[in-house]
Design a protein around this motif. Structure first.
Motif, PDB file in Angstrom:
ATOM      1  N   ASN A 185       0.797  -1.349  -0.030  1.00  0.00           N
ATOM      2  CA  ASN A 185       0.127  -0.067   0.012  1.00  0.00           C
ATOM      3  C   ASN A 185       0.779   1.208   0.048  1.00  0.00           C
ATOM      4  O   ASN A 185       0.088   2.275  -0.167  1.00  0.00           O
ATOM      5  CB  ASN A 185      -0.795   0.099   1.372  1.00  0.00           C
ATOM      6  CG  ASN A 185      -2.060  -0.853   1.212  1.00  0.00           C
ATOM      7  OD1 ASN A 185      -1.684  -2.182   0.933  1.00  0.00           O
ATOM      8  ND2 ASN A 185      -3.271  -0.339   1.379  1.00  0.00           N
ATOM      9  N   MET A 227     -11.525  -2.621  -9.358  1.00  0.00           N
ATOM     10  CA  MET A 227     -11.438  -3.121  -7.960  1.00  0.00           C
ATOM     11  C   MET A 227     -12.367  -2.327  -7.009  1.00  0.00           C
ATOM     12  O   MET A 227     -12.596  -1.185  -7.327  1.00  0.00           O
ATOM     13  CB  MET A 227      -9.896  -3.046  -7.453  1.00  0.00           C
ATOM     14  CG  MET A 227      -9.458  -1.738  -6.946  1.00  0.00           C
ATOM     15  SD  MET A 227      -9.645  -1.186  -5.088  1.00  0.00           S
ATOM     16  CE  MET A 227      -8.247  -1.570  -4.141  1.00  0.00           C
ATOM     17  N   SER A 260      -9.594 -10.365   3.697  1.00  0.00           N
ATOM     18  CA  SER A 260      -9.683 -11.494   4.816  1.00  0.00           C
ATOM     19  C   SER A 260     -11.022 -11.903   5.213  1.00  0.00           C
ATOM     20  O   SER A 260     -11.487 -13.025   5.537  1.00  0.00           O
ATOM     21  CB  SER A 260      -8.759 -11.536   5.880  1.00  0.00           C
ATOM     22  OG  SER A 260      -7.229 -11.402   5.386  1.00  0.00           O
ATOM     23  N   ARG A 281      -2.364  -6.837  11.767  1.00  0.00           N
ATOM     24  CA  ARG A 281      -1.412  -5.776  11.708  1.00  0.00           C
ATOM     25  C   ARG A 281      -1.418  -5.032  13.010  1.00  0.00           C
ATOM     26  O   ARG A 281      -2.557  -4.637  13.552  1.00  0.00           O
ATOM     27  CB  ARG A 281      -1.764  -5.076  10.572  1.00  0.00           C
ATOM     28  CG  ARG A 281      -1.137  -5.463   9.161  1.00  0.00           C
ATOM     29  CD  ARG A 281      -1.269  -4.902   7.992  1.00  0.00           C
ATOM     30  NE  ARG A 281      -2.806  -4.403   7.683  1.00  0.00           N
ATOM     31  CZ  ARG A 281      -3.750  -5.403   7.179  1.00  0.00           C
ATOM     32  NH1 ARG A 281      -3.429  -6.450   6.609  1.00  0.00           N
ATOM     33  NH2 ARG A 281      -4.909  -5.128   7.126  1.00  0.00           N
TER      34      ARG A 281
HETATM   35  C1  LIG Z   1      -4.772  -3.977   3.493  1.00  0.00           C
HETATM   36  C2  LIG Z   1      -5.548  -4.309   2.408  1.00  0.00           C
HETATM   37  C3  LIG Z   1      -6.270  -5.431   1.910  1.00  0.00           C
HETATM   38  C4  LIG Z   1      -5.788  -6.730   2.767  1.00  0.00           C
HETATM   39  O1  LIG Z   1      -6.958  -6.574   4.050  1.00  0.00           O
HETATM   40  P1  LIG Z   1      -6.954  -7.879   4.902  1.00  0.00           P
HETATM   41  O2  LIG Z   1      -8.293  -7.364   5.647  1.00  0.00           O
HETATM   42  O3  LIG Z   1      -5.789  -7.725   6.019  1.00  0.00           O
HETATM   43  O4  LIG Z   1      -7.058  -9.082   4.294  1.00  0.00           O
HETATM   44  C5  LIG Z   1      -6.942  -5.578   0.808  1.00  0.00           C
HETATM   45  N1  LIG Z   1      -7.005  -4.558  -0.126  1.00  0.00           N
HETATM   46  C6  LIG Z   1      -6.566  -3.362   0.392  1.00  0.00           C
HETATM   47  C7  LIG Z   1      -6.981  -2.262  -0.814  1.00  0.00           C
HETATM   48  C8  LIG Z   1      -5.758  -3.062   1.236  1.00  0.00           C
HETATM   49  O5  LIG Z   1      -5.568  -1.918   1.685  1.00  0.00           O
END
Ligand SMILES: *Cc1c(COP(=O)(O)O)cnc(C)c1O
Length: 222
Positions: free
Chosen positions: A46, A153, A198, A222
Motif C-alpha cells: 500500500n 477493484m 480476509s 497488523r
Molecule cells: C490491507 C488491504 C487489503 C487486505 O486486507 P486484510 O483484511 O488484511 O485481508 C486488501 N485490499 C486493500 C486495498 C488493502 O489496503
C-alpha cells in the motif's frame, strides 16, 4: 510464520480459478519469502516507500501489486517495476501512469477503483465518475499506449452485515460487467474484478471476484 492458512487458501483459489494477491503491507520481508518459497508470486503493498524498499531486496520475479491510494507525484518511483496498479481513481492519474510507463518503455496494467457509497474510505470513483473517466479514455485511447486497463477493484464496507457486503459486491460486479460490455468487447485482458479481503473473501468469490487481496488471514493481524 504459520503457513497453514496459505495452503488452504491457495488451494481454494486455484481450484476456483481466482487469483490470490498476498497483501504484505507492514510485514517483514522474511514473511514474504516464506510464501514465495511455497510458490506465491503476487504480493500487494500500500505504501510507495515500503514497496520500493522491499522490491529492491526481494526476488525479481515477484509480481508487485500496488493496492493503496497512489499520488500522481509518486508514480515514477514504482513505474520501473510495478506489475499492476489497483486503485486508479482519476483520469489524471491514468495519464500520469501512462507517461511514466512510456519513459520506462513498458505497459503497466491498471484497475479502476470503484467507490461504494457507504464505504468509509473516500477513495475511488462512483459509477458516474468511472463512466466519465472511461469516456475521456476512449477519446484519447490512441495516446495512452502504455497503460492497459484490466478491470476494476472495489472494497465492501467494513461491517458485520453480510447482506450489505453481498449487495455491495453485487454492485461492484455489475459495474465491472457494464464497463466490460461498453468499452472492452473483444478485449480479453479486461477480465479482472478485484474484490474480497480476509473478512469477506467467501462472499466475494460467490459474487464473481476474479482476484482476492488477502492480508491478515495470511500474515496475521497488523
Ligand atoms: C490491507 C488491504 C487489503 C487486505 O486486507 P486484510 O483484511 O488484511 O485481508 C486488501 N485490499 C486493500 C486495498 C488493502 O489496503
Amino acid at each position: 510464520m504459520d503457513t497453514t492458512p496459505y495452503f488452504n487458501l491457495s488451494r481454494i483459489t486455484a481450484s476456483a480459478g481466482v487469483q490470490l494477491i498476498a497483501v504484505s503491507k507492514t510485514k517483514p520481508s522474511g514473511d514474504i519469502l516464506s510464501l514465495y518459497e511455497l510458490g506465491q508470486r503476487d504480493f500487494g503493498e500500500n505504501y510507495v516507500q515500503e514497496l520500493t524498499e522491499k522490491a529492491a531486496t526481494l526476488p525479481k520475479d515477484i509480481r508487485w501489486h500496488f493496492i493503496g491510494h497512489l499520488q500522481s507525484n509518486k508514480v515514477k518511483q514504482i513505474a520501473p517495476f510495478v506489475h499492476m496498479i489497483h486503485a486508479v481513481d482519476s483520469f489524471r492519474l491514468l495519464q500520469e501512469i501512462d507517461k511514466q510507463a512510456a519513459k520506462q518503455e513498458r505497459v503497466i496494467d491498471v484497475l479502476l477503483q470503484l467507490h461504494i457509497a457507504t464505504e468509509e474510505t473516500k477513495y475511488g470513483m462512483d459509477e458516474n465518475q468511472m463512466m466519465a473517466c472511461m469516456e475521456y479514455y476512449e477519446a484519447q485511447r490512441a495516446t495512452l499506449q502504455h497503460i492497459r486497463i484490466c478491470g476494476i477493484m472495489g472494497m465492501a464496507s467494513n461491517t458485520p452485515d453480510q447482506e450489505q457486503i453481498r449487495s455491495e459486491m453485487k454492485k461492484i460486479y455489475a459495474v465491472f460487467k457494464t464497463i466490460k460490455q461498453t468499452y472492452f468487447i473483444g478485449k480479453p485482458y479486461f477480465s479482472v474484478c478485484s474484490m474480497g479481503m480476509s473478512s469477506d473473501y467467501t462472499i466475494a468469490m460467490e459474487e464473481g471476484s476474479t482476484m482476492l487481496r488477502i492480508g491478515s488471514m495470511l500474515f496475521g493481524s497488523r
